[in-house]
Design an enzyme around this catalytic site. Sequence first.
Site, PDB file in Angstrom:
ATOM      1  N   ASP A  37      24.965 -21.075 -38.099  1.00  0.00           N
ATOM      2  CA  ASP A  37      23.787 -20.815 -39.147  1.00  0.00           C
ATOM      3  C   ASP A  37      23.425 -20.523 -40.999  1.00  0.00           C
ATOM      4  O   ASP A  37      22.337 -20.619 -40.747  1.00  0.00           O
ATOM      5  CB  ASP A  37      22.899 -19.053 -38.160  1.00  0.00           C
ATOM      6  CG  ASP A  37      22.633 -19.993 -36.731  1.00  0.00           C
ATOM      7  OD1 ASP A  37      23.100 -20.731 -36.527  1.00  0.00           O
ATOM      8  OD2 ASP A  37      21.911 -18.504 -36.538  1.00  0.00           O
ATOM      9  N   ASP A  75      29.070 -19.900 -34.331  1.00  0.00           N
ATOM     10  CA  ASP A  75      27.820 -19.220 -34.239  1.00  0.00           C
ATOM     11  C   ASP A  75      27.434 -18.629 -35.569  1.00  0.00           C
ATOM     12  O   ASP A  75      26.104 -19.229 -36.018  1.00  0.00           O
ATOM     13  CB  ASP A  75      27.878 -18.168 -33.100  1.00  0.00           C
ATOM     14  CG  ASP A  75      26.333 -17.690 -33.101  1.00  0.00           C
ATOM     15  OD1 ASP A  75      25.338 -18.665 -33.301  1.00  0.00           O
ATOM     16  OD2 ASP A  75      26.595 -16.896 -32.119  1.00  0.00           O
ATOM     17  N   TYR A  88      32.623 -14.584 -26.704  1.00  0.00           N
ATOM     18  CA  TYR A  88      31.632 -14.064 -26.150  1.00  0.00           C
ATOM     19  C   TYR A  88      31.611 -14.276 -24.445  1.00  0.00           C
ATOM     20  O   TYR A  88      30.892 -13.785 -23.676  1.00  0.00           O
ATOM     21  CB  TYR A  88      30.152 -15.335 -26.260  1.00  0.00           C
ATOM     22  CG  TYR A  88      29.875 -15.727 -27.666  1.00  0.00           C
ATOM     23  CD1 TYR A  88      29.869 -14.178 -28.176  1.00  0.00           C
ATOM     24  CD2 TYR A  88      29.338 -16.300 -27.950  1.00  0.00           C
ATOM     25  CE1 TYR A  88      29.135 -14.213 -29.714  1.00  0.00           C
ATOM     26  CE2 TYR A  88      29.004 -15.886 -29.753  1.00  0.00           C
ATOM     27  CZ  TYR A  88      28.786 -14.955 -30.003  1.00  0.00           C
ATOM     28  OH  TYR A  88      28.188 -15.132 -31.943  1.00  0.00           O
ATOM     29  N   LYS A 145      40.330 -15.012 -38.053  1.00  0.00           N
ATOM     30  CA  LYS A 145      40.534 -12.958 -38.782  1.00  0.00           C
ATOM     31  C   LYS A 145      42.146 -13.220 -39.225  1.00  0.00           C
ATOM     32  O   LYS A 145      42.005 -12.026 -37.908  1.00  0.00           O
ATOM     33  CB  LYS A 145      39.592 -12.757 -38.253  1.00  0.00           C
ATOM     34  CG  LYS A 145      39.326 -11.488 -38.628  1.00  0.00           C
ATOM     35  CD  LYS A 145      38.796 -11.449 -40.139  1.00  0.00           C
ATOM     36  CE  LYS A 145      38.738  -9.671 -40.825  1.00  0.00           C
ATOM     37  NZ  LYS A 145      38.750  -9.735 -42.052  1.00  0.00           N
ATOM     38  N   ASP A 158      36.008 -13.700 -43.227  1.00  0.00           N
ATOM     39  CA  ASP A 158      35.045 -13.019 -44.991  1.00  0.00           C
ATOM     40  C   ASP A 158      34.395 -13.796 -45.835  1.00  0.00           C
ATOM     41  O   ASP A 158      33.848 -13.805 -46.325  1.00  0.00           O
ATOM     42  CB  ASP A 158      35.404 -12.095 -44.739  1.00  0.00           C
ATOM     43  CG  ASP A 158      36.427 -11.091 -45.050  1.00  0.00           C
ATOM     44  OD1 ASP A 158      37.828 -12.551 -44.364  1.00  0.00           O
ATOM     45  OD2 ASP A 158      37.231 -10.493 -44.597  1.00  0.00           O
TER      46      ASP A 158
END
Length: 362
Positions: A255, A251, A145, A195, A227
Amino acid sequence: MEKKKIAILAGDGIGPEIMNEALKILAVIQRKYKVEFEYKHALVGGAAWGKYKNHLPEVTLEVCRNCEAILFGSVGGPVQEQNTEKWRGVEVNSLLGLRKAFGLYANLRPAKLYPSLSFASSLRKDIAEKGFDLLVVRELTGGIYFGQPKGRKGQGDEEYAFDTMNYSRKEIERIAHVAFRAAQKRRKKVTSIDKANVLTTMVFWREVVDNIAKKYPDVEYEPMYVDNAAMQLTREPSQFDVMLCGNMFGDILSDESAAIAGSLGMLPSASLAESTFGMYEPSGGSAPDIAGQGIANPIAQILSAAMMLKYSFDMPEAAEKIEEAVEKVLNNGYRTADIWQEGKKKVGTLDIGQLIAENIVT
Ligand code: NAD
């Protein structure tokens, strides 16, 4: 008696209503634990815009600088008014402004599904009924980000866009320590999300976290690809205690864990600095659709106050007593509209706050 100074930024919409209930609970804690909280109220969001034409005015920042923690409500106006002068950019200006001003690099989002509220979860019934209690620890100020360079280049068919993901050893180490220390106070397990099968940054992330894990032999540690983690959250969320994540994966997974936990009105969060300073707020927004009706669920705000006691004021027992009171009130069948179901007692914001206050047993 030593006073603990708290900046109260109630904000917009349901913010002031649910904040009042958190203050009701803190009043009980003051009496029972012989501490004194000094509140400094300040304006933020649309509430500040009216007076200062600024969502995060300098006077508000100054109040926060003179306090040991920020208890934040929520900011924002009706979604259809997002593009008016008053509301444009309100969340970014207020929240990112505070994160930046106070170096809040660690975001802690607990997601708990109380077995008594399993009906509100989006999970399959048999999975939801087992309940879960996890904490996402998300790095908040680095990663893709914020990585540079980022941008767009070229034109037509040649046009492309790019972002940069990077993490320094120091950034990974400090967030990993937050996760392992949090796990020591919980069920002593850290799952580090990465990852590492694809991204070089994530190979480095795993290497650094592997090393930090060795310093916490009392905490069980496992790395997991993102994943797989996203899938495991819907299959068997009860396997997780602390999930350690970089900015983007955190993030998304925080959620997802909020969604499977049911109502937004139940979930608190904390954003911590390197010191004990922190900002505490509900995970939901200002809920303009129900503001001013006395029906908002104040539990996320109350549990945010509990997190403040735990992380900024080293009062874990008081925090636990608040959490127990919330659970007891729910088990006794009292519900605000967002978590109500047939056969339960529907109560408003003030009533559920009062019931929780009365159930704090020390
Ligand atoms: P929202 O979280 O405000 O509301 C989504 C839904 O959840 C609504 O139906 C609302 O009534 C319900 N809800 C949320 N909190 C609740 C509570 N405590 N009790 C009962 N029901 C609750 O999200 P939105 O509608 O997408 O956004 C509304 C405004 O809030 C926007 O301006 C948005 O920018 C802002 N927002 C602010 C924050 C923040 O301050 N941290 C976070 C998210 C959204």
